[in-house]
Design a protein around this motif. Structure first.
Motif, mmCIF file in Angstrom:
data_model
loop_
_atom_site.group_PDB
_atom_site.id
_atom_site.type_symbol
_atom_site.label_atom_id
_atom_site.label_comp_id
_atom_site.label_asym_id
_atom_site.label_seq_id
_atom_site.Cartn_x
_atom_site.Cartn_y
_atom_site.Cartn_z
ATOM 1 N N THR A 165 0.811 -1.220 0.000
ATOM 2 C CA THR A 165 0.000 0.000 0.000
ATOM 3 C C THR A 165 0.843 1.268 0.000
ATOM 4 O O THR A 165 0.296 2.362 -0.003
ATOM 5 C CB THR A 165 -0.925 0.017 1.233
ATOM 6 N N MET A 166 2.156 1.120 0.003
ATOM 7 C CA MET A 166 3.028 2.290 -0.003
ATOM 8 C C MET A 166 3.253 2.775 -1.433
ATOM 9 O O MET A 166 3.504 1.976 -2.336
ATOM 10 C CB MET A 166 4.373 1.954 0.639
ATOM 11 N N PRO A 167 3.166 4.080 -1.676
ATOM 12 C CA PRO A 167 3.433 4.606 -3.019
ATOM 13 C C PRO A 167 4.910 4.475 -3.373
ATOM 14 O O PRO A 167 5.782 4.394 -2.507
ATOM 15 C CB PRO A 167 3.020 6.067 -2.905
ATOM 16 N N ASP A 168 5.182 4.464 -4.670
ATOM 17 C CA ASP A 168 6.537 4.314 -5.186
ATOM 18 C C ASP A 168 7.198 5.688 -5.231
ATOM 19 O O ASP A 168 7.182 6.384 -6.240
ATOM 20 C CB ASP A 168 6.479 3.688 -6.583
ATOM 21 N N TRP A 196 5.264 8.470 -11.288
ATOM 22 C CA TRP A 196 5.668 9.860 -11.091
ATOM 23 C C TRP A 196 4.516 10.773 -10.706
ATOM 24 O O TRP A 196 4.695 11.982 -10.584
ATOM 25 C CB TRP A 196 6.359 10.396 -12.351
ATOM 26 N N HIS A 197 3.339 10.189 -10.513
ATOM 27 C CA HIS A 197 2.181 11.015 -10.175
ATOM 28 C C HIS A 197 1.191 10.163 -9.396
ATOM 29 O O HIS A 197 0.997 8.986 -9.688
ATOM 30 C CB HIS A 197 1.531 11.543 -11.455
ATOM 31 N N ALA A 198 0.551 10.771 -8.392
ATOM 32 C CA ALA A 198 -0.397 10.037 -7.566
ATOM 33 C C ALA A 198 -1.700 9.744 -8.290
ATOM 34 O O ALA A 198 -2.417 8.809 -7.922
ATOM 35 C CB ALA A 198 -0.694 10.824 -6.287
ATOM 36 N N SER A 199 -2.033 10.535 -9.306
ATOM 37 C CA SER A 199 -3.339 10.419 -9.942
ATOM 38 C C SER A 199 -3.286 9.627 -11.240
ATOM 39 O O SER A 199 -2.447 9.894 -12.112
ATOM 40 C CB SER A 199 -3.897 11.808 -10.243
ATOM 41 N N PRO A 200 -4.235 8.702 -11.435
ATOM 42 C CA PRO A 200 -4.312 8.014 -12.727
ATOM 43 C C PRO A 200 -4.739 8.941 -13.859
ATOM 44 O O PRO A 200 -4.553 8.601 -15.028
ATOM 45 C CB PRO A 200 -5.368 6.923 -12.473
ATOM 46 N N TYR A 201 -5.288 10.099 -13.539
ATOM 47 C CA TYR A 201 -5.714 11.015 -14.600
ATOM 48 C C TYR A 201 -4.513 11.629 -15.323
ATOM 49 O O TYR A 201 -4.580 11.904 -16.525
ATOM 50 C CB TYR A 201 -6.649 12.085 -14.039
ATOM 51 N N TYR A 202 -3.419 11.829 -14.601
ATOM 52 C CA TYR A 202 -2.207 12.312 -15.268
ATOM 53 C C TYR A 202 -1.652 11.242 -16.193
ATOM 54 O O TYR A 202 -1.383 11.492 -17.380
ATOM 55 C CB TYR A 202 -1.145 12.714 -14.244
ATOM 56 N N HIS A 245 5.031 12.986 -7.641
ATOM 57 C CA HIS A 245 5.934 12.199 -6.798
ATOM 58 C C HIS A 245 7.348 12.755 -6.782
ATOM 59 O O HIS A 245 7.979 12.938 -7.829
ATOM 60 C CB HIS A 245 6.020 10.762 -7.317
ATOM 61 N N ASP A 246 7.852 12.997 -5.600
ATOM 62 C CA ASP A 246 9.272 13.179 -5.332
ATOM 63 C C ASP A 246 9.489 12.525 -3.971
ATOM 64 O O ASP A 246 8.773 11.580 -3.628
ATOM 65 C CB ASP A 246 9.663 14.653 -5.347
ATOM 66 N N LYS A 247 10.425 12.993 -3.178
ATOM 67 C CA LYS A 247 10.561 12.458 -1.828
ATOM 68 C C LYS A 247 9.281 12.705 -1.038
ATOM 69 O O LYS A 247 8.966 11.973 -0.091
ATOM 70 C CB LYS A 247 11.767 13.098 -1.141
ATOM 71 N N ASP A 248 8.566 13.737 -1.393
ATOM 72 C CA ASP A 248 7.268 14.097 -0.834
ATOM 73 C C ASP A 248 6.393 14.449 -2.030
ATOM 74 O O ASP A 248 6.902 14.701 -3.136
ATOM 75 C CB ASP A 248 7.452 15.320 0.081
#
Length: 545
Positions: free
Chosen positions: A134-137, A408-414, A505-508
């Motif tokens: 469940t952790m993001p990449d 590289w992005h939290a959203s599937p829309y990107y 997405h970056d370190k934060d």
């Protein structure tokens, strides 16, 4: 250099509801690219926490503490939902504990202790709720988490007034599957032995702790930057304030001045920001005048090794492809040599030694090769074969519901916008069904207020969805009606890119403000130049208001 837009767009723009003047806003955006060459990026809880812990001597320390206290969520954590909270909550909690262990300071220590204690409680809850699946990449998340758990544990080895240490006084834990203790030890040993660190590691150099101080493998760049990161730069300097003339100190002071105290986790993002903004605006038919300094930075992508997003980062295929495609859309000649170092057997890696795989990087490479072939259709097979190969790769990675997800992005829309737009332009006949599935997913996931969003409706995600519908969607009433509702949401929200959640997405998680603003402007322009969309807007008073 000036690139013209749709000559009829101005009339349609005036016919729509009140909203920003797209042409003027785009001109301001282009001027901002030249005036703010390091880029326009939202502040980061993680990075700001690292400066509080590592560089209390740096100007703006009190404002950074204020930022951390104000950014704490009601549940005691920091950052985004779910696993996105782990790294910023670790950083903010560690920073507050570091401040409490110092003498003096301008803040009420009761407030600091209360916030730190609530952070420890939140960390305990996150460790119970989350695991590696469940952790993001996120870049270097395992190293960062291991280093911060170690630092917090040291801070709690002795009593800290007002801090109980979480439930039953327990020490912080990381979610299962995120423990990077062994890898962190290996990195520290490598640096201790004087070995050259991988260039991508320098962006998170602060994770190695005291071993980062003055490490020869991480010499600051021409402007004093280490790893395109304020935290990495502060870690390289060590705990003591350097002389005022030190280039690394000057870099930190300039970042603090630009952002008012809190700092972003990635800076500069010069080429990345400029390539994305130009591509987004030109693709939507918005006329732009590109300042010479901006254009010259894009030409860095013509280097055979490619180009980085900004100083202090390794060159990467994503930025290189984006810059080359921008040059192509501007009508300028370009070559593809800069992408060759990233060519793998069936895909292009973002950088050498990449652990994962990015669909958005490969979508951008497809656009660069496709645009090149528009000008050079007689190119040799080694170039021509890339386009159908990448199109097949993107088709294969589409999810069953029609969307794409990316690292590289939290959203599937990107990710869906990146892939659908690339396939719609360069994917050929076999991609039509793939694009239709993406469109059906967008039609099915629009919210009642006309927006789109992973967690909540946002202007950024709504802009991506609207662009797909109007650039590569079928010429039918369903797409127009859905796009009209999306346009109306953008007008009502009044968000031209400066507000909204951080989704990149970056370190934060971060928000590249100029890039997001370009996406919103592009969506608005595409809607306004479509008479069918604007007719629906005028007919529906709920949409028009």
């Amino acid at each position: 250099m000036t690139v013209g837009g749709d000559p009829s767009a101005r009339t349609i723009e005036q016919a729509g509801p009140a909203a920003p003047d797209v042409t003027a806003a785009a001109a301001d955006l282009m001027a901002g690219l030249a005036a703010t060459p390091w880029g326009q990026v939202s502040p980061s809880v993680y990075e700001t926490g690292r400066l509080v812990a590592l560089a209390p001597w740096l100007v703006g320390h009190t404002r950074r503490l204020d930022f951390l206290l104000a950014a704490q969520r009601p549940d005691g954590g920091w950052g985004g939902p779910d696993g996105y909270a782990v790294v910023p909550t670790l950083s903010a909690t560690d920073a507050l504990l570091a401040e409490l262990r110092r003498s003096g300071g301008d803040h009420d220590r009761t407030d600091l202790a209360r916030a730190a204690d609530r952070g420890l409680t939140a960390l305990s809850r996150l460790a119970d709720e989350l695991d590696g699946r469940t952790m993001p990449d996120m870049p270097a998340a395992d190293l960062i988490a291991a280093a911060l758990v170690e630092s917090i544990d040291r801070a709690l080895a002795g009593p800290v007034p007002g801090v109980a240490g979480g439930p039953a006084g327990g020490r912080p834990r990381t979610p299962r599957g995120l423990d990077g203790t062994k890898r962190l030890s290996a990195v520290r040993a490598m640096l201790g032995a004087g070995a050259a660190a991988p260039e991508k590691l320098l962006h998170a150099l602060e994770a190695v702790g005291g071993d980062a101080r003055g490490v020869p493998a991480a010499r600051p760049g021409p402007t004093g930057i280490v790893g395109a990161s304020p935290a990495a730069t502060a870690a390289w300097l060590g705990g003591e304030a350097p002389v005022p003339e030190d280039p690394a100190r000057r870099f930190l002071e300039m970042v603090v001045e630009q952002h008012g105290g809190p700092v972003p986790c990635g800076l500069p993002i010069t080429v990345f920001e400029r390539a994305w903004v130009i591509t987004t605006l030109v693709r939507a038919g918005i006329g732009v005048t590109v300042p010479p300094t901006v254009l010259s930075s894009l030409r860095q992508a013509l280097d055979p090794a490619g180009t980085p997003a900004g100083e202090g980062l390794p060159a990467d295929a994503d930025t290189t492809a984006g810059a080359l495609y921008a040059l192509g859309l501007l009508g300028l000649p370009f070559g593809l040599d800069g992408l060759e170092p990233y060519r793998m057997e069936k895909h292009f890696c973002t950088w050498q030694g990449e652990d994962g795989f990015s669909v958005s990087t490969n979508a951008h490479v497809l656009e660069a090769f496709g645009q090149y072939l528009v000008r050079r259709p007689d190119s040799p097979p080694r170039i021509a074969e890339v386009v159908p190969g990448l199109a097949a790769l993107l088709r294969d990675h589409q999810r069953a519901d029609g969307s794409w997800h990316d690292r590289w992005h939290a959203s599937p829309y990107y990710a869906t916008a990146c892939c659908a737009l690339a396939l719609g332009r360069f994917g050929g006949d076999r991609a039509r069904a793939t694009v239709r599935r993406a469109v059906r997913w967008l039609l099915a996931t629009q919210r009642a207020d006309g927006s789109w969003g992973r967690w909540e409706g946002t202007a950024e995600e709504t802009a991506y969805a609207t662009q797909v519908l109007l650039l590569v969607g079928p010429d039918d009433g369903a797409c127009r009606a859905t796009a009209a509702r999306g346009y109306a949401y953008l007008v009502r929200s009044g968000d031209s890119g400066g507000d909204g959640p951080a989704l990149w997405h970056d370190k934060d998680l971060y928000r590249p403000t100029a890039i997001v603003r370009a996406a919103v402007l592009a969506a608005v322009r595409l809607a306004r130049r479509d008479p069918g969309v604007m007719a629906l807007v005028r007919e529906d008073t709920a949409i028009g208001d």
